[in-house]
Design an enzyme around this catalytic site. Structure first.
Site, PDB file in Angstrom:
ATOM      1  N   SER A 156      -7.327  -0.578  -4.355  1.00 56.25           N
ATOM      2  CA  SER A 156      -7.029   0.800  -3.999  1.00 56.25           C
ATOM      3  C   SER A 156      -7.553   1.753  -5.072  1.00 56.25           C
ATOM      4  O   SER A 156      -8.731   1.710  -5.398  1.00 56.25           O
ATOM      5  CB  SER A 156      -5.517   0.944  -3.773  1.00 56.25           C
ATOM      6  N   ARG A 227       5.947  10.417  -0.640  1.00 54.23           N
ATOM      7  CA  ARG A 227       5.986   8.947  -0.595  1.00 54.23           C
ATOM      8  C   ARG A 227       6.163   8.449   0.841  1.00 54.23           C
ATOM      9  O   ARG A 227       5.562   7.454   1.238  1.00 54.23           O
ATOM     10  CB  ARG A 227       7.107   8.429  -1.484  1.00 54.23           C
ATOM     11  N   ASP A 321      -5.878  -2.852   7.292  1.00 56.81           N
ATOM     12  CA  ASP A 321      -5.778  -1.644   6.440  1.00 56.81           C
ATOM     13  C   ASP A 321      -6.314  -0.434   7.203  1.00 56.81           C
ATOM     14  O   ASP A 321      -7.502  -0.343   7.494  1.00 56.81           O
ATOM     15  CB  ASP A 321      -6.595  -1.885   5.163  1.00 56.81           C
ATOM     16  N   HIS A 351      -2.676  -1.741   4.248  1.00 57.26           N
ATOM     17  CA  HIS A 351      -3.235  -1.529   2.906  1.00 57.26           C
ATOM     18  C   HIS A 351      -2.439  -2.268   1.830  1.00 57.26           C
ATOM     19  O   HIS A 351      -3.011  -2.843   0.908  1.00 57.26           O
ATOM     20  CB  HIS A 351      -3.250  -0.021   2.634  1.00 57.26           C
ATOM     21  N   ASP A 352      -1.119  -2.249   1.911  1.00 60.31           N
ATOM     22  CA  ASP A 352      -0.289  -2.934   0.909  1.00 60.31           C
ATOM     23  C   ASP A 352      -0.537  -4.436   0.879  1.00 60.31           C
ATOM     24  O   ASP A 352      -0.026  -5.124  -0.025  1.00 60.31           O
ATOM     25  CB  ASP A 352       1.200  -2.663   1.150  1.00 60.31           C
TER      26      ASP A 352
END
Ligand code: ACO
Ligand code: HSE
Length: 377
Positions: A156, A227, A321, A351-352
């Site tokens: 990332s 967040r 992702d 993505h994580d």
């Protein structure tokens, strides 16, 4: 720091080291004086100083790649499974170095750090680019006496810095791993960041970025909204559907009642956790740095810039992702002469996945290190 909510820069003792890297002349404008870089290490640097591996964290990560939670680090290392004897980053062989990024809030100079007048930098903190962050990391390498990294590894935002390392200092790394990243911030990535930045700046507690010296919680609400937005982009639609569906959290119903959906509760939880460990000013500075990311700027474009890379480059994308879709990794592989074929991390988590799928990521890391030349164990 005086306020800024419950966030804390952490245990100043812990296992971190701090390097003074001097004044940095910044890419956009101005300079940042008295820069400190916080970092952690694992393993031992060999006599030839050629077994060092640089690990670069993502947006809200820090130097604590491995190890248990401590008073300074409320969670265990973010790649704990990858670092240690016999692990992908085998500390019997490799000297692993992980700095906190420039502009961060876990020991490296950032907006919550004291400026030369002793007050927090706050709104006076200068605009940073990814290149400035890599320049600080190169200074750290100089301080450690490391001329050439066996590998530079990151996902990332960390992957952005890996690419900048490979383009700016091709002689200073022998291999590299870019995970779930990109050669430039796309329109959609910048677009996702915009409401996050607005949410923080719209919080009355933001105080124009100068909340650090004020009493009060700091822009906790704005950071929490940022967040929540970001976290949705870090996961996949299918994961959220299968994991939470339309379930209510607890007995209270969201329809006609005061209850929440379970997925809302999940996002609330992540928002609550972040403000305890992260500074909103850093979030803004780092987000704007990510938006600046373009390896081609001033280098005749992305293709020309990536053509400078000479290290053995391993690129991996996460198949689910949606924030850094695989096509962005394909573009890197196509443009870098020394890139290996694209690797795919298969994951339902989006993505994580680069943080969660440590077994698959470990294999990518092992491959990159197998191709790195080292003089002695
Ligand atoms: C390189 C770097 O960037 S490091 C920085 C990244 N690390 C972080 O941001 C730490 C915060 N966590 C995360 O971002 C992610 O959770 C990851 C990627 C680290 C880990 O992902 P996962 O293991 O899939 O964890 P997941 O996202 O499911 O979250 C689990 C948490 O949600 C909580 N949770 C799950 N469902 C619910 C719900 N319905 N309501 C409230 N909380 C919930 C769990 O109790 C758990 O809480 P805990 O973390 O306090 O123990
Ligand atoms: N969960 C990661 C995602 C960004 O890549 C972070 O918070 O840094």
């Amino acid at each position: 720091m005086a306020a800024g909510g419950a966030w804390s820069a952490g245990d100043p003792v812990g296992r971190r080291h701090f390097a003074d890297v001097g004044t940095l002349t910044l890419e956009a404008r101005g300079a940042l004086p008295d820069v400190t870089v916080a970092y952690e290490t694992w393993g031992t640097l060999n006599a030839a100083r050629d077994n060092a591996v640089l690990v670069l964290h993502a947006l809200t990560g820090d130097s604590h790649v491995s190890g248990p939670a401590t008073s300074g680090h409320p969670t265990a290392g973010w790649w704990d499974a990858l670092v240690g004897p016999g692990r992908a980053l085998d500390t019997d062989q490799w000297f692993v170095v992980a700095p906190n990024v420039l502009g961060g809030c876990q020991g490296t100079t950032g907006p919550a750090s004291p400026a030369p007048d002793g007050r927090a930098w706050g709104s006076r903190f200068p605009f940073l680019t990814v290149r400035d962050q890599v320049a600080a990391e190169a200074r750290l390498a100089d301080r450690l006496g490391i001329d050439s990294w066996a590998s530079v590894i990151g996902g990332s935002m960390g992957g952005m810095r890996v690419l900048e390392w490979a383009v700016t200092y091709p002689d200073r790394l022998r291999s590299a791993v870019v995970l779930a990243s990109t050669a430039y911030a796309t329109a959609e990535q910048i677009a996702w960041c915009e409401p996050q930045l607005l949410a923080i700046r719209a919080d009355a507690q933001w105080a124009g970025g100068d909340y650090h010296e004020l009493d009060g919680p700091g822009p906790v609400a704005g950071l929490g909204i940022a967040r929540r937005i970001a976290h949705v982009t870090y996961r996949s639609e299918l994961e959220l559907a299968e994991r939470f569906g339309r379930s209510a959290q607890g007995d209270e119903q969201p329809i006609g009642g005061s209850g929440r959906y379970a997925v809302e509760s999940y996002l609330d939880h992540h928002a609550d956790k972040l403000h305890r460990r992260f500074d909103a000013g850093s979030y803004v500075v780092l987000t704007e740095a990510m938006n600046s990311h373009d390896v081609g700027r001033g280098r005749s474009g992305v293709q020309q810039a990536l053509g400078r890379v000479t290290c053995d480059l391993y690129v991996a994308s996460v198949d689910s992702d949606r924030l850094y879709p695989p096509r962005l990794s394909e573009e890197i592989v196509a443009a870098v002469p020394t890139a290996r074929p694209l690797l795919t991390v298969s994951s339902p988590y989006g993505h994580d996945g680069f943080l969660i799928e440590t077994s698959q990521v470990g294999e990518v890391v092992r491959r990159s290190l197998a191709s790195a030349r080292v003089s002695a164990p």
